[in-house]
Write a protein that holds these residues in place. Sequence first.
Motif: not given
Length: 318
Positions: A121-125, A149-150, A179-183, A199-202
Motif C-alpha cells: 500500500s506504500l508503493d501503489h498509486s 503493473q505487470n 512495481n514489477i515482479i520478475s518472471q 515509490n517503485c520496486s522491482f
Amino acid sequence: MAAKMFIVILLFYAVFNGLDTHMQQNEVTFDQLLSRTLVNKREPWDFVYSRPLRCFDMVATEGQFTFSSDHAHPNCGVFFIGEPNEVISIELSMVDIDCSQGDIIKMFDGWILNGDIFPSSLDHSLPMSERYVDYCTSGMAKGLFQSSQNVAMMLFRVHTARKGFSVTLKKHINPFPCNIISQTPAGSFTMVIPHQRRNCSFSIIYPVEIQITKLSLDQSQSNDVALERPGSDCADSDDFVVILGGNAIDTSKMLPVTDLCFFLESQTQMKIGCDNTAVRMVASGRYINSVSFQYRLLEHNELLKVKENTVEDFCSLK
C-alpha cells in the motif's frame, strides 16, 4: 533450482472485504504455477490462443481462457503476469455464475502471495479500496479490468457444476514500468521515475546475486555508486534506492540491505540469500531518477556458502 519454494495463500475474504474478515486458504507452489505457462510464451500468431482455465492457474500468454466447473469450487485464484515493461488488461465474457448463491469473481490490482500484498500500500498509486473490483456488485463496466503493473490476480468461487466464464488477457507496453515482479531469476533492468513523486520496486522471488550498474539521482549521474548502511547519510535524502531482502513480497515487510544515494567508487555487487530480493526507488518528483541493475540466481553451493556467512537475522546475505 536453488530457489526456495513459495506456498501461495489466497486471501479471498481478507482482501476483498476490507482486509479484516474471515480468511480461507488454498495452497499451491509458486514454481508449479510458473512452470505451467512460462514455457509456452506466445509467438506471433494469426489466431487467438485459447485453453481451459484451472481453479489454480498462472497465465503469462495473451489469449482466451475458459473456466467451466465440473463440481463446486469454493475458492480459486489465477495469477496474471506480463513482461516487466507491460501492463495487462483482462476482459470477462460469457459469464454464467449465480451471485445470489455466493458465486464470486473478483479482480485485484497486484498479487497476494504468502498472505502478503504486492505492490504494498506504500508503493501503489491507488488506495486499497480501489485496487479490487467485484463483478457481482459492480458488474465491471463492459467486463474490463486493467492492472497498474505487470501482475494482476483474479479470485473466484463457483458453487454449481457447468457454470463458468471466459477471460481474455491482453498486454500493453508501459513506457515507465513501476512495481514489477520478475518472471525469471536472471536478467537486467533499468527503472526510471520521471519527475514523479512515487515509490517503485522491482521484485525477484529468488535468492540472487545483484549488481547495480548505473545510478542517476538528484540531477547527477555516475556509474560509481556508493553503498551505505541503512541509517547513514541516505536517511536525509528525498531521492534514493534501497536494496531489500526478506521472505515476503510486501516491500514494507522486507528489511534494507543497502542504501544508495550518492556516488563514490565502491563495491556494487552483493549476494542475497533471501526468498525475495527487491530494488526499491523512492523519488521526490523533482528529478528524473533511474537505476540500472543485473541479477542472477545463486547456485546451490553459493547459497550454502552465503548461509554459512550470515550477518543478518532476517535472511542470509554476503
